[in-house]
Design an enzyme around this catalytic site. Structure first.
Site, mmCIF file in Angstrom:
data_model
loop_
_atom_site.group_PDB
_atom_site.id
_atom_site.type_symbol
_atom_site.label_atom_id
_atom_site.label_comp_id
_atom_site.label_asym_id
_atom_site.label_seq_id
_atom_site.Cartn_x
_atom_site.Cartn_y
_atom_site.Cartn_z
ATOM 1 N N THR A 130 57.717 -10.298 -54.804
ATOM 2 C CA THR A 130 56.395 -10.499 -55.378
ATOM 3 C C THR A 130 56.072 -11.986 -55.432
ATOM 4 O OG1 THR A 130 57.234 -10.719 -57.639
ATOM 5 C CG2 THR A 130 56.627 -8.502 -56.909
ATOM 6 N N ASP A 131 54.776 -12.283 -55.501
ATOM 7 C CA ASP A 131 54.379 -13.605 -55.940
ATOM 8 C C ASP A 131 54.716 -13.682 -57.423
ATOM 9 O OD1 ASP A 131 53.323 -16.151 -56.024
ATOM 10 O OD2 ASP A 131 51.459 -15.609 -55.012
ATOM 11 N N TRP A 132 54.780 -14.885 -57.965
ATOM 12 C CA TRP A 132 55.308 -15.093 -59.315
ATOM 13 C C TRP A 132 54.453 -14.385 -60.370
ATOM 14 C CZ3 TRP A 132 58.383 -16.103 -55.962
ATOM 15 C CH2 TRP A 132 59.552 -16.856 -56.110
#
Length: 795
Positions: A289-291
């Site tokens: 995932t992105d953060w």
């Protein structure tokens, strides 16, 4: 005596039992199977040996630590930062031989802490490379691969396992805040450039994470916006670049984007991450995932999102509970783990690489300078204003950005570099005299303005960006004085943007009144003296040029050229390097001409606002991609909309002739080879970017007037020298996506192959015939919009 014998017998019995127990224990120990070890045992055995707690922790990162931010985590296993300033780490299981991996930003250079423990005697600076848009403007995949190889060396030598880049979202709208990170409005250019950079970086035995997958084409409401896109627009425009990169470079990881896509978070979309990425494209790496992306870790696991970053204890708890309750199959959890392990065994961490912390930054700076010069685009050059001639000595340099170069964008795309070469220093290094009075005035002004805005932490800057320094208002009297004293004028105009925020029209896309007045006044004063004026654009994204481009004699688009930018700009201005860059993104004549202008960045629903990670306000929003496949030049060319500078445009100090276009056949059977001869007919050595477009029949499906299908850059051609370039056109290059049948279809009929110096400057054409319709590929039925989209049609 009896008692003594009894005691002695008891002692013997006890000793016998004791030694028997020890011998038994030793026998049990010797018969006990040793724990499987990663790299020595099959992945399946490694996973079977994990406890459920270990499994859950393994798919969740070790947490998020940053100055000024309340720590998010860490989970069990985070003990010490291996690389301070890196974006995150993964969970280690030492008993099974599983190390943790380090992941780091960013797309234009390694972003880590340059100074550790307040000890500046040892530094950890990284090279600031030219931004993605500039690299794409080189149209030179060999150069980009070479840049990637040096970039990857720094990743390797600083102890990083996976670089979080490159970013490769499409330039849907010029106001996109992170467009500088991305390559182009065209998926072929985006895919080929990303593949070249990934191949270069990964040649060092480190990984990449191509991002942001997918339709993350804005920063406004990026964590809450629902991007509503047709199946065809997704397949042909927004997914195509990622598909090319996946198939041509095999990136270790893919980063899922923040946004919803047709109603589902991208990180929670089984259609996107499993049906398309893995089943349709055959991807073998893992997805992270992105953060803090998404809102349901169990849905992310089910979708095929292997790793949740940066990781929070709450995510671990939810996954654990879901497995225990049967909501999440342990088999799916195991599959996600296997995906990570299959990549981890390639990593420097697994191979116990003893990184040096000392890459060759001097050598890399030289390459950064060369790459920057190769991607700069000469937009205007009336009466050979450039290159600077031998009688040019004293330069009047106007504009704050001439003394304070913008090397790259902000946010995760920023780089902690040892230095930046501004334009004034680059000019001085090349032997030009920069007017000292102007230099003193401008540097003093810049210093005073910077004092007003003390340096912030990363997160403070992210949440509340420092406003750019307002252009210095130079009085006409001083300008006239400098026109009399100097040989030429250069005005530097700068723009910056970055993560978390899109750009504005007033004072950003459009020049400020002060900037326009500066250009007008300097142009008038120098032209009165029969002297020339050059504009240098030190910008990360497209700006308006139509209001002022008639005033200067020449315009050089330098983009954001990295730490050696001042030297690289001077290399082009002086003629040391011939400008050979061409636009990989269109410059519209008016912003309202942009096909997405009416619906960017979409509609918000503030009454439904919630609070997200780090206390950020999440406002639900939606943006409908009503322009469909008509992005950039596909729109401007098809609908005959005038641009300021078209896609593929760029001037040279030389001239090139296109001749002898030949096709291997005029009847298409499996593939066709096209060849064309390029000759340098000018007076100086140079390179030419050659672009191949195809116009396809559109009886059954709506299509753009032409689409880029191949490109190549010549070698450095001396005056009079020629080079023949060849291009192979496959059936898949002729196909469009048919949403009704979920297939790629090449329509029967007449095709026109066009060879040009830009999307409008077509130099040679040939026609060929496809006798029968071809289905070149079948796909899954995925990502169907939940509403009907009133898409633009070329009718």
């Amino acid at each position: 005596m009896y008692k003594l014998r009894t005691a002695f017998a008891t002692l013997l019995l006890g000793l016998t039992i004791l030694f028997s127990d020890k011998a038994g224990a030793q026998n049990l120990a010797s018969n006990k199977k040793p724990l499987p070890q990663l790299g020595k045992s099959p992945i399946k055995e490694i996973i079977s040996a994990m406890t459920l707690e270990e499994k859950v922790n393994f798919v969740v990162g070790n947490g998020f630590k940053m100055p000024g931010v309340t720590p998010q985590g860490p989970t069990i296993g985070q003990t010490k930062d291996k690389v301070p300033g890196a974006a995150g780490t993964t969970y280690a299981i030492p008993r099974l031989g599983i190390p943790g991996m380090v992941v780091s930003d960013g797309p234009a250079g390694v972003r880590i802490d340059p100074i550790r423990n307040q000890d500046s005697s040892i530094t950890f600076y990284a090279t600031a490379w030219p931004v993605g848009t500039l690299l794409a403007s080189s149209w030179d995949t060999a150069l980009v691969r070479k840049t990637g190889a040096a970039f990857g060396n720094e990743v390797h030598e600083y102890g990083i396992d996976v670089l979080l880049g490159p970013g490769m979202n499409i330039h849907r709208n010029p106001l996109g805040g992170r467009n500088f990170e991305y390559y182009s409005e065209d998926p072929l250019v985006s895919g080929r450039m990303a593949a070249a950079l990934v191949n270069g970086i990964q040649s060092n035995g480190v990984g990449t994470s191509i991002k942001h997958f997918v339709a993350n084409n804005q920063e406004t409401d990026r964590n809450s916006v629902n991007s509503i896109v047709s199946e065809r627009a997704l397949r042909e425009i927004y997914l195509k670049g990622f598909e090319i990169a996946v198939k041509e470079s095999h990136p270790w990881t893919v980063m899922s984007s923040y946004n919803y896509l047709n109603g589902t978070y991208a990180s929670q979309s089984h259609d996107l991450l499993t049906n398309i990425l893995r089943n349709d494209w055959g991807y073998k790496g893992f997805v992270m995932t992105d953060w803090f992306g998404g809102n349901d870790p169990v849905a992310q696991m089910n979708a095929g999102n292997n790793l949740l970053m940066p990781g929070t204890p709450e995510q671990s708890k939810k996954i654990m509970a879901a497995v225990q309750s049967g909501k999440l199959s342990e088999k799916i959890l195991d599959e996600n783990i296997a995906g990570i392990l299959n990549i981890l065994v390639k990593s420097p961490a697994f191979k116990s690489y003893h990184f040096s912390n000392s890459p060759d930054l001097k050598k890399h700076a030289e390459l950064s300078r060369m790459a920057a010069a190769e991607g700069m685009v000469l937009l205007k050059n009336n009466n050979n204003a450039l290159p600077l001639t031998s009688n040019i000595h004293k330069i009047a340099l106007f504009g704050i950005d001439g003394y304070d170069l913008i090397a790259g964008g902000t946010g995760s795309g920023d780089v902690n570099k040892a230095y930046t070469i501004p334009l004034d220093k680059g000019l001085s290094n090349a032997g030009f005299e920069v007017d000292p009075e102007l230099k003193d005035v401008m540097k003093k002004y810049i210093a005073e303005e910077k004092i007003k805005h003390p340096k912030k932490s990363f997160i403070e800057e992210f949440m509340n960006p420092t406003p750019p320094i307002v252009e210095f208002a130079m009085d006409k009297q001083t300008i006239s004085k400098k026109a009399a004293e100097s040989d030429i004028a250069i005005i530097a105009i700068g723009r910056n943007a970055g993560e978390g925020h899109d750009r504005n029209l007033p004072g950003d896309y459009y020049l400020t009144e002060t900037e326009k007045a500066l250009i007008k006044n300097v142009s008038n004063a120098f032209h009165e003296q029969h002297k020339k004026i050059i504009i240098v654009l030190n910008i990360g994204g497209v700006i308006d040029v139509s209001e002022w481009r008639d005033d200067p004699d020449a315009i050089l688009l330098a983009w954001q050229p990295g730490q050696e930018g001042g030297n690289a700009i001077t290399d082009v201005l002086s003629g040391k390097v011939d400008p050979s860059g061409k636009l990989a993104t269109s410059f519209p004549y008016h912003y309202n001409d942009v096909p997405s202008a009416k619906n960017f960045p979409g509609k918000e629903f503030p009454e439904k606002a919630t609070t997200g990670a780090l206390g950020m306000k999440l406002i639900p929003a939606e943006v409908i991609y009503e322009e469909g496949i008509y992005v950039g030049y596909r729109y401007y060319n098809s609908f005959h909309v005038k641009t300021a500078y078209e896609f593929g445009y760029g001037l040279s100090y030389s001239h090139f002739d296109y001749k002898s276009l030949k096709l291997s056949s005029t009847d298409f059977k499996n593939q066709i080879t096209a060849s064309v001869t390029i000759t340098n007919t000018g007076k100086s050595a140079g390179k030419e970017v050659v672009q191949l477009y195809i116009s396809a029949p559109a009886k059954k499906m709506d299509k753009p007037s032409e689409e880029l299908k191949a490109f190549a850059k010549t070698k450095l051609l001396a005056p009079g020298q020629s080079q023949t370039l060849s291009f192979i056109i496959k059936a898949s290059d002729l196909a469009s996506f048919d949403s009704n049948t979920s297939s790629w279809v090449a329509e029967a009929g007449e095709y026109t192959l066009k060879i040009g110096a830009s999307s409008l400057d077509i130099r040679q054409t040939k026609k060929f015939q496809l006798d029968k319709e071809l289905v070149t590929g079948k796909t899954s039925k995925s990502l169907v919009p939940k509403i009907e989209i009133n898409e633009m049609k070329n009718q």
